[in-house]
Design a protein around this motif. Sequence first.
Motif, PDB file in Angstrom:
ATOM      1  N   THR A  58      51.939  29.997  38.819  1.00  0.00           N
ATOM      2  CA  THR A  58      52.358  28.773  38.136  1.00  0.00           C
ATOM      3  C   THR A  58      52.217  28.918  36.618  1.00  0.00           C
ATOM      4  O   THR A  58      51.520  29.800  36.117  1.00  0.00           O
ATOM      5  N   LEU A  59      52.883  28.017  35.912  1.00  0.00           N
ATOM      6  CA  LEU A  59      52.928  28.096  34.458  1.00  0.00           C
ATOM      7  C   LEU A  59      51.542  28.032  33.819  1.00  0.00           C
ATOM      8  O   LEU A  59      51.324  28.604  32.744  1.00  0.00           O
ATOM      9  N   ASP A  60      50.583  27.362  34.473  1.00  0.00           N
ATOM     10  CA  ASP A  60      49.243  27.245  33.904  1.00  0.00           C
ATOM     11  C   ASP A  60      48.266  28.291  34.449  1.00  0.00           C
ATOM     12  O   ASP A  60      47.081  28.262  34.130  1.00  0.00           O
ATOM     13  N   CYS A  61      48.762  29.229  35.239  1.00  0.00           N
ATOM     14  CA  CYS A  61      47.894  30.249  35.832  1.00  0.00           C
ATOM     15  C   CYS A  61      47.712  31.415  34.854  1.00  0.00           C
ATOM     16  O   CYS A  61      48.693  31.952  34.327  1.00  0.00           O
ATOM     17  N   PHE A  62      46.469  31.825  34.666  1.00  0.00           N
ATOM     18  CA  PHE A  62      46.191  32.897  33.704  1.00  0.00           C
ATOM     19  C   PHE A  62      46.833  34.224  34.108  1.00  0.00           C
ATOM     20  O   PHE A  62      47.165  35.050  33.256  1.00  0.00           O
ATOM     21  N   ARG A  63      47.045  34.429  35.410  1.00  0.00           N
ATOM     22  CA  ARG A  63      47.613  35.699  35.870  1.00  0.00           C
ATOM     23  C   ARG A  63      49.097  35.820  35.550  1.00  0.00           C
ATOM     24  O   ARG A  63      49.613  36.925  35.426  1.00  0.00           O
ATOM     25  N   ARG A  64      49.777  34.709  35.428  1.00  0.00           N
ATOM     26  CA  ARG A  64      51.203  34.746  35.125  1.00  0.00           C
ATOM     27  C   ARG A  64      51.458  35.541  33.841  1.00  0.00           C
ATOM     28  O   ARG A  64      52.220  36.509  33.840  1.00  0.00           O
ATOM     29  N   ARG A  65      50.787  35.148  32.780  1.00  0.00           N
ATOM     30  CA  ARG A  65      51.005  35.822  31.501  1.00  0.00           C
ATOM     31  C   ARG A  65      50.468  37.251  31.523  1.00  0.00           C
ATOM     32  O   ARG A  65      51.089  38.162  30.968  1.00  0.00           O
ATOM     33  N   GLU A  66      49.325  37.456  32.155  1.00  0.00           N
ATOM     34  CA  GLU A  66      48.760  38.804  32.217  1.00  0.00           C
ATOM     35  C   GLU A  66      49.743  39.786  32.845  1.00  0.00           C
ATOM     36  O   GLU A  66      49.932  40.900  32.349  1.00  0.00           O
ATOM     37  N   ILE A  67      50.364  39.375  33.951  1.00  0.00           N
ATOM     38  CA  ILE A  67      51.307  40.264  34.640  1.00  0.00           C
ATOM     39  C   ILE A  67      52.554  40.480  33.796  1.00  0.00           C
ATOM     40  O   ILE A  67      53.060  41.603  33.683  1.00  0.00           O
ATOM     41  N   LEU A  68      53.053  39.420  33.164  1.00  0.00           N
ATOM     42  CA  LEU A  68      54.235  39.550  32.322  1.00  0.00           C
ATOM     43  C   LEU A  68      53.971  40.471  31.137  1.00  0.00           C
ATOM     44  O   LEU A  68      54.781  41.346  30.820  1.00  0.00           O
ATOM     45  N   VAL A  69      52.834  40.296  30.488  1.00  0.00           N
ATOM     46  CA  VAL A  69      52.501  41.126  29.333  1.00  0.00           C
ATOM     47  C   VAL A  69      52.250  42.569  29.756  1.00  0.00           C
ATOM     48  O   VAL A  69      52.741  43.514  29.128  1.00  0.00           O
ATOM     49  N   SER A  70      51.500  42.752  30.839  1.00  0.00           N
ATOM     50  CA  SER A  70      51.202  44.105  31.320  1.00  0.00           C
ATOM     51  C   SER A  70      52.468  44.844  31.688  1.00  0.00           C
ATOM     52  O   SER A  70      52.624  46.035  31.401  1.00  0.00           O
ATOM     53  N   ARG A  71      53.397  44.136  32.313  1.00  0.00           N
ATOM     54  CA  ARG A  71      54.659  44.780  32.689  1.00  0.00           C
ATOM     55  C   ARG A  71      55.444  45.163  31.442  1.00  0.00           C
ATOM     56  O   ARG A  71      56.050  46.241  31.382  1.00  0.00           O
ATOM     57  N   ALA A  72      55.413  44.304  30.434  1.00  0.00           N
ATOM     58  CA  ALA A  72      56.174  44.579  29.219  1.00  0.00           C
ATOM     59  C   ALA A  72      55.692  45.843  28.517  1.00  0.00           C
ATOM     60  O   ALA A  72      56.479  46.571  27.916  1.00  0.00           O
ATOM     61  N   VAL A  73      54.394  46.138  28.628  1.00  0.00           N
ATOM     62  CA  VAL A  73      53.860  47.335  27.971  1.00  0.00           C
ATOM     63  C   VAL A  73      53.651  48.472  28.965  1.00  0.00           C
ATOM     64  O   VAL A  73      53.085  49.500  28.641  1.00  0.00           O
ATOM     65  N   GLY A  74      54.100  48.232  30.214  1.00  0.00           N
ATOM     66  CA  GLY A  74      54.048  49.294  31.213  1.00  0.00           C
ATOM     67  C   GLY A  74      52.689  49.543  31.821  1.00  0.00           C
ATOM     68  O   GLY A  74      52.418  50.636  32.299  1.00  0.00           O
ATOM     69  N   ARG A  75      51.820  48.512  31.818  1.00  0.00           N
ATOM     70  CA  ARG A  75      50.473  48.677  32.369  1.00  0.00           C
ATOM     71  C   ARG A  75      50.142  47.540  33.307  1.00  0.00           C
ATOM     72  O   ARG A  75      49.128  46.862  33.139  1.00  0.00           O
ATOM     73  N   VAL A  76      50.956  47.298  34.292  1.00  0.00           N
ATOM     74  CA  VAL A  76      50.679  46.214  35.238  1.00  0.00           C
ATOM     75  C   VAL A  76      49.465  46.578  36.063  1.00  0.00           C
ATOM     76  O   VAL A  76      49.371  47.662  36.638  1.00  0.00           O
ATOM     77  N   LYS A  77      48.496  45.639  36.113  1.00  0.00           N
ATOM     78  CA  LYS A  77      47.294  45.862  36.928  1.00  0.00           C
ATOM     79  C   LYS A  77      46.701  44.537  37.346  1.00  0.00           C
ATOM     80  O   LYS A  77      47.106  43.502  36.877  1.00  0.00           O
TER      81      LYS A  77
END
Length: 199
Positions: free
Chosen positions: A180-199
């Motif tokens: 969901t939009l207020d979930c901390f994992r949403r942004r973490e996954i989006l940012v990690s994917r953008a820099v190629g480090r999804v975890k």
Amino acid sequence: MRSQGRCPWVDLRKPDYIAYHDEEWGVPVHDDRRIFEFLVLESAQAGLSWYTILRRRDNYRRLFAGFDPARVARFDERKIQELLQDPGIIRNQAKVKAAVNNACRFLEVQNEFGSFDAYIWRFVDGRPVVNEWRELADYPTTSPQSNALSRDLKQRGFQFIGPTICYAHMQATGMVNDHTLDCFRRREILVSRAVGRVK
């Protein structure tokens, strides 16, 4: 009980549920064995809660050869009956037989496409669908992509793999980002994917 900053389905009374949400759910998976693991578990879930399966995950891993599809594909009737005697898994004969059947079909797809990963990610054009949900009621149970995936898998002989199961699989393996939009994992996954480090 919902925790602030997490998806609305997370129950704070269940530490293993929290860990699953915080560490795995929605992270893109491209390893074939992990994809097969989630296919087995999601199929076993049919008609049950995910938490029911999550609590038995280690037992499934032990009894289903570490989710090695090549080994599961060789399970014979004797092995199936042995599995059905073990209380550590869902002792549903149709589901256990479906897991063995699906392992065989999984190997066929690998042979055709080079990997199951290459096959399944085509249904989202190779990148996660990012949704914008706010509440539990916003979550769909299917999508056009899960409908298409289910239809194709069934044509290939897979069992216990309807559109709802496929959508749950897509959520679990990050083919869709349904945090969901207020979930901390949403942004973490989006940012990690953008820099190629999804975890």
